[in-house]
Design a protein around this motif. Structure first.
Motif, PDB file in Angstrom:
ATOM      1  N   ASN A  40       4.128  29.914  38.706  1.00 26.81           N
ATOM      2  CA  ASN A  40       4.342  28.701  39.488  1.00 26.81           C
ATOM      3  C   ASN A  40       2.992  28.134  39.889  1.00 26.81           C
ATOM      4  O   ASN A  40       2.127  28.866  40.353  1.00 26.81           O
ATOM      5  N   THR A  45       3.671  21.673  34.298  1.00 29.37           N
ATOM      6  CA  THR A  45       4.248  20.329  34.423  1.00 29.37           C
ATOM      7  C   THR A  45       3.146  19.275  34.414  1.00 29.37           C
ATOM      8  O   THR A  45       3.284  18.201  33.815  1.00 29.37           O
ATOM      9  N   GLU A  87      11.724  17.816  34.219  1.00 29.36           N
ATOM     10  CA  GLU A  87      12.381  18.768  35.104  1.00 29.36           C
ATOM     11  C   GLU A  87      13.488  18.020  35.827  1.00 29.36           C
ATOM     12  O   GLU A  87      13.288  16.909  36.290  1.00 29.36           O
ATOM     13  N   ASP A 163      10.836  20.608  29.938  1.00 30.47           N
ATOM     14  CA  ASP A 163      10.293  21.267  31.133  1.00 30.47           C
ATOM     15  C   ASP A 163      11.389  21.996  31.913  1.00 30.47           C
ATOM     16  O   ASP A 163      12.297  21.365  32.445  1.00 30.47           O
ATOM     17  N   GLU A 164      11.297  23.311  31.968  1.00 28.39           N
ATOM     18  CA  GLU A 164      12.195  24.138  32.793  1.00 28.39           C
ATOM     19  C   GLU A 164      13.666  23.820  32.570  1.00 28.39           C
ATOM     20  O   GLU A 164      14.416  23.557  33.500  1.00 28.39           O
ATOM     21  N   SER A 166      15.962  25.799  31.831  1.00 27.40           N
ATOM     22  CA  SER A 166      16.896  26.862  32.217  1.00 27.40           C
ATOM     23  C   SER A 166      17.184  26.906  33.709  1.00 27.40           C
ATOM     24  O   SER A 166      18.030  27.676  34.163  1.00 27.40           O
ATOM     25  N   LEU A 167      16.499  26.065  34.485  1.00 29.35           N
ATOM     26  CA  LEU A 167      16.595  26.118  35.939  1.00 29.35           C
ATOM     27  C   LEU A 167      18.049  26.076  36.416  1.00 29.35           C
ATOM     28  O   LEU A 167      18.776  25.123  36.164  1.00 29.35           O
ATOM     29  N   GLU A 195       8.677  26.988  30.156  1.00 27.83           N
ATOM     30  CA  GLU A 195       9.782  27.825  30.614  1.00 27.83           C
ATOM     31  C   GLU A 195       9.320  28.878  31.606  1.00 27.83           C
ATOM     32  O   GLU A 195       8.303  29.515  31.426  1.00 27.83           O
ATOM     33  N   GLN A 196      10.122  28.997  32.655  1.00 29.34           N
ATOM     34  CA  GLN A 196       9.908  29.983  33.703  1.00 29.34           C
ATOM     35  C   GLN A 196      10.285  31.384  33.203  1.00 29.34           C
ATOM     36  O   GLN A 196       9.637  32.365  33.539  1.00 29.34           O
TER      37      GLN A 196
END
Ligand SMILES: Nc1ncnc2c1ncn2[C@@H]1O[C@H](COP(=O)(O)OP(=O)(O)OP(=O)(O)O)[C@@H](O)[C@H]1O
Ligand SMILES: [Mg+2]
Length: 238
Positions: A40, A45, A87, A163-164, A166-167, A195-196
């Motif tokens: 993070n 981003t 995102e 961007d992200e 899967s959040l 990806e996180q």
């Protein structure tokens, strides 16, 4: 070796006086699915924003399809085929799924073959076909993410940046989205995936980059990164 589709060299960018990216180097070749991972606040981003022309670049250069992007607006960059799926989903909640997809198609370079493309994505994602007359805002989180990805695809990008994705989604849905991205790549669209979830990203990507405090700390074949003890320790909880 063939020239990369996207070439990022010694890139600096940030917000006001706050530098975030401090000399990023990265290359993406046509037909690749590349994962960009990192903690993070690492600047993932921010990098996508700089590539999309949403924030100014303070040093270095971005070359897309052989042309430097310096001085181009985000709109011009989008029309060159560099598309970002942001995102958050940003669908038009009160429009149907299909109308959302057609909004994406309105943005494409050239108007050809919209019906054929719609048919292609409905074949790829039958769930969307079933739900095409449903209001986008009433779809489940996973369905909305699928819809958002498909809308971006309807703009016929050359490089899709995600961007992200899967959040907040269940693992089984994330898996399905990852497999869809692989099919997107197999269909000829190059993908940069932020990806996180480092594990799932590297399991599905061809290559990966690890961004740490504004610089690329590691890069390589996705398989090799998954096996890398440093990555296992820092990101995979091994
Ligand atoms: N609009 C902004 N104005 C000022 N600082 C910002 C802004 N957006 C992001 N930052 C800062 O830039 C740094 C990098 O943020 P960024 O959103 O690129 O990280 P990230 O790698 O995408 O993180 P995450 O995994 O949490 O999404 C952070 O320190 C963040 O606080
Ligand atoms: Mg982010």
């Amino acid at each position: 070796m063939k020239e990369p589709l996207l070439h990022v060299q010694d890139l600096y960018a940030g917000y006001g006086d706050a530098a975030v990216l401090e000399g990023v180097n990265l290359d993406i070749h046509a037909g690749e699915l590349v994962a960009l991972v990192g903690s993070n606040g690492a600047g993932k981003t921010t990098l996508l924003r700089a590539l999309s022309g949403l924030i100014p670049v303070s040093g270095g250069q971005i070359v897309f399809d052989g042309a430097p992007l310096a001085g181009r607006t985000s709109d011009q960059i989008f029309r060159a085929g560099l598309t970002q799926l942001p995102e958050g989903r940003q669908l038009f909640d009160r429009m149907t799924v299909q109308d959302n997809l057609l909004m994406g198609a309105n943005l494409r370079r050239g108007k050809g073959a919209i019906a054929a493309d719609l048919e292609r994505v409905y074949t790829l994602l039958p769930r969307l076909r079933e739900r095409r007359h449903q209001l986008a805002g009433t779809m489940s989180g996973g369905e909305q993410q699928m819809c958002a990805m498909t809308r971006a695809l309807m703009a016929a990008p050359r490089l899709l940046m995600v961007d992200e994705m899967s959040l907040g989604l269940a693992p089984v849905v994330v898996l399905q989205l990852m497999e869809t991205l692989q099919q997107v790549r197999d269909g000829g669209i190059t993908v940069l995936l932020v990806e996180q979830d480092v594990h799932i990203a590297l399991e599905h990507a061809d290559r990966g980059y690890v961004l740490e405090t504004g610089r690329i700390a590691l890069e390589g074949q996705a398989r090799a990164l998954l096996d890398n003890p440093e990555i296992q320790k820092a990101y995979l909880g091994v």
